[in-house]
Enzyme design. Structure first.
Site, short mmCIF file in Angstrom:
data_model
loop_
_atom_site.label_atom_id
_atom_site.label_comp_id
_atom_site.label_asym_id
_atom_site.label_seq_id
_atom_site.Cartn_x
_atom_site.Cartn_y
_atom_site.Cartn_z
N GLY A 188 2.81 8.59 11.66
CA GLY A 188 2.47 7.39 11.96
C GLY A 188 3.45 6.27 11.18
O GLY A 188 4.48 6.79 10.64
N GLY B 78 2.72 -0.06 6.93
CA GLY B 78 3.07 -1.58 6.79
C GLY B 78 4.65 -1.67 6.14
O GLY B 78 5.24 -2.61 6.74
N GLY C 129 6.89 1.32 6.38
CA GLY C 129 7.72 2.35 6.54
C GLY C 129 6.96 3.51 7.51
O GLY C 129 5.69 3.34 7.81
N GLU C 130 7.73 4.59 7.29
CA GLU C 130 7.03 5.58 8.45
C GLU C 130 6.55 6.78 7.68
O GLU C 130 6.91 7.04 6.48
CB GLU C 130 8.08 5.98 9.20
N VAL C 131 5.53 7.54 8.07
CA VAL C 131 4.83 8.48 7.42
C VAL C 131 5.10 10.08 8.11
O VAL C 131 5.06 10.00 9.60
CB VAL C 131 3.52 8.47 7.10
N LYS D 145 5.96 9.46 2.86
CA LYS D 145 6.13 7.94 3.27
C LYS D 145 7.40 7.76 2.97
O LYS D 145 7.86 7.57 1.83
CB LYS D 145 5.04 7.18 2.58
N ASP E 4 -5.35 -4.65 1.03
CA ASP E 4 -5.07 -4.09 2.51
C ASP E 4 -6.30 -3.47 2.78
O ASP E 4 -5.70 -2.26 3.46
CB ASP E 4 -3.72 -3.63 2.50
#
Length: 636
Positions: free
Chosen positions: A319, A322, A324-326, A340, A437
């Site tokens: 996924g 907020g 970066g990518e995981v 992450k 968040d």
């Protein structure tokens, strides 16, 4: 120092069981079977389960002023739940039996493990209690070289206090130079203290040792906020995996102790000089790693992360968060992790990376995602988390098919778990931490559908004496942010309370907060929709259809009520998360009537796709299960 009369001092001394209990007069007395007495008993009865459930440390209060009872329970981190619970239960029994009408009492119990139970009619959280409860040298004089004993004892204490200055406890072994004997030591602070006060308390115990216990084979010094114990034999099973600090045949002298202090300083100075001469690429990598001083043992080799993710192959992508990518990663031993990878183009990347490592590495709670480590290489910044197979809450809650797996029992458990996690962040962790968040996409679910809060990239920590702050950079997800944060950049623990209120309403209704199509053709947000139901229509209309009638009506209505209290426009009108926890677990607490919440609106227009995307905000799905298998082939 406040002077007080010790009404009752109960001490049991043996080689297997040590305890100290003090019933105090300074806060006065209560009438047996009074409201305060009832609150005290309810509070103490709640400790065994909650202490074991929340990482061995729990603070709470029961009742309203002037009959409110404050309590604290604590075990050594890592103690098995059964031993911890038994210790707390026995400590409670001691207090109830012997402190029959004192409004304040403390007991340290040291048996199979160490536990602390304390109650009072005043808030004592984070206060440094320095009164000596017990100072005992209950063993014989040391018969060998006393100078050797003194030097070895102090060296051991210096090392343990240093470790406790960031862990709140430490166990250690140190061998004497002139004999085969070893000193076994243990220090512990109450985890509501600041780290600075923990160190101060333990250092005062060392001072007390010099007057009470010098030259003895063992002893214990207890204060309300900390204690130390040492023996010439292992105790409490604390030393099974610890090796003696000093090797056989090696001496330890004053010069050696000085060297231990001076040499690292010289090496650090030399390292700084070399660091300044490195190339820019190396400089940036080292800077980040050096900044993260509390987490050096968590660092992974960047090459190992590349191999685990097949060089960040798209098929392993779980996924996009907020910052970066995981990715899913698998190490050679079969361990699965969530990786992450912070965006290189994000202006916030490095700051958020360091922030997350600083915060999350210090947090241990069953309702928080565990940070396993980090890696850095130039502009590349990596966080490695435990892998959770059930994705994030939004993948179930807002999916028309998968939401059927969330019956009311599971939803209620998720609400309670999130509550516990936030209470830990706000109150029970070493720092007051504001997530900023909270949303369904940042609640991951483990194999048993238990919630774990993730994504501390925008989290902020507060000083103990700080209640709110202001930021020029508003970050988070629209729809979950409270009015004072959106308009003025002001945030506090009540900011998370607002987000939690929105989340409760989403969990009950199975609807996103972003937009609700009402029967009259208007569009409103979920908070507005629920407020209308509260005032005009059947409140249970909110309940997600897949739950059918299989839910406790009173529990659902109470949760909706709590959700509305959490989204009040004025932060002062919102409850604290600790109060929310008590509202959820104690139905005898009367809830206030909510006022109109923040961001209530009703407008007639068609949704704007761009605005809808902004409203939803970025969502991190760290546990997305990919059905495509990829084999990584390493070159020979």
């Amino acid at each position: 120092m406040v002077k007080f009369l010790v009404i009752f001092w109960f001490v049991v001394i043996s080689f297997s069981h040590v305890s100290a209990q003090v019933c105090l007069e300074r806060s006065g007395f209560f009438t047996p079977n009074s409201t305060y007495d009832l609150n005290r008993r309810v509070l103490l009865s709640s400790l065994p389960l909650n202490v074991t459930a929340i990482d061995g440390f729990y603070t709470t209060w029961i009742g309203e002023h002037p009959n409110r009872a404050y309590g604290l329970g604590m075990c050594v981190p890592g103690t098995d739940a059964h031993s911890c619970s038994d210790c707390i239960i026995l400590a409670n029994a001691r207090l109830l039996q012997n402190c029959t009408n004192q409004t304040e009492a403390i007991v340290w119990r040291i048996d199979r493990t160490v536990c602390l139970v304390r109650y009072s009619n005043r808030s004592f959280y984070s206060s440094l209690g320095m009164e000596i409860l017990r100072s005992d040298n209950y063993t014989r004089d040391f018969q060998a070289n006393l100078t050797d004993l003194e030097i070895t004892w102090e060296a051991l204490m210096i090392r343990m206090i240093d470790q406790a200055s960031y862990l709140y406890y430490a166990a250690g072994i140190r061998k004497l130079e002139t004999s085969i004997s070893r000193i076994y030591g243990f220090v512990q602070c109450s985890r509501d203290l600041s780290l600075q006060n923990c160190t101060k308390c333990l250092q005062q115990n060392v001072v007390e040792y010099r007057s009470c216990c010098r030259g003895r084979q063992g002893g214990i010094i207890l204060r309300p906020s900390c204690f130390i114990r040492w023996e010439l034999y292992p105790f409490l099973g604390l030393f099974d995996n610890i090796r003696p600090r000093q090797k056989d045949g090696k001496s330890i002298s004053t010069g050696a102790i000085v060297a231990i202090i001076v040499v690292p300083i010289l090496l650090l100075a030399l390292g700084v000089g070399l660091w300044k001469r490195r190339k820019a690429y190396k400089t940036k990598t080292t800077k980040i790693a050096d900044d993260i001083t509390t987490s050096g043992s968590l660092q992974f080799e960047f090459k190992a992360i590349e191999a685990a993710t097949c060089n960040f192959h798209n098929v392993n992508k779980l996924g996009h968060g907020g910052f970066g990518e995981v990715y899913k990663g698998t190490f050679p031993n079969g361990t699965e992790v969530a990786v992450k990878r912070l965006s290189k183009t994000s202006g916030q990347g490095e700051e958020e990376f360091k922030n997350e490592v600083f915060l999350v590495a210090k947090l241990q709670h069953r309702n928080l995602v565990k940070l396993l480590g980090y890696a850095v290489k130039g502009d590349e910044k990596i966080l490695v988390y435990e892998f959770l197979p059930n994705k994030s809450l939004d993948h179930f809650l807002f999916d028309p098919v998968k939401k059927g797996q969330l019956d009311w029992t599971r939803r209620y458990n998720i609400i309670n778990g999130i509550t516990r996690g936030i209470v830990y962040l706000h109150q029970d962790s070493r720092l007051t931490i504001i997530h900023r968040d909270l949303k369904a996409g940042n609640i991951l679910l483990d194999a048993d559908m238990n919630p774990k809060i993730v994504d501390f990239g925008v989290a902020r920590n507060f000083r103990v004496d700080q209640t709110e702050a202001t930021t020029a950079r508003v970050v988070g997800t629209i729809g979950y942010m409270p009015p004072e944060y959106v308009t003025n950049g002001q945030f506090s623990t009540k900011s998370d309370v607002y987000s939690f209120g929105v989340l409760i309403l989403e969990i009950i209704g199975g609807k996103k907060n972003s937009s609700i199509n009402e029967t009259d053709g208007s569009i409103s947000n979920l908070v507005t929709y629920v407020w209308r139901l509260w005032n005009n229509e059947p409140l249970l209309e909110l309940v997600d259809a897949p739950m059918g009638e299989n839910y406790d009506r009173n529990e659902v209505i109470r949760c909706i009520h709590i959700g509305l209290l959490c989204v009040q426009e004025n932060p002062a009108d919102r409850p604290t998360m600790s109060t929310v926890f008590h509202m959820l677990t104690n139905t005898s607490i009367t809830l206030h009537v909510p006022q109109p919440p923040g961001f209530v609106f009703r407008v007639r227009f068609k949704p704007n796709p761009l605005a809808d995307r902004l409203q939803r905000g970025p969502s991190t799905s760290m546990s997305f299960s990919c059905s495509v298998s990829v084999t990584c082939v390493s070159p020979r």
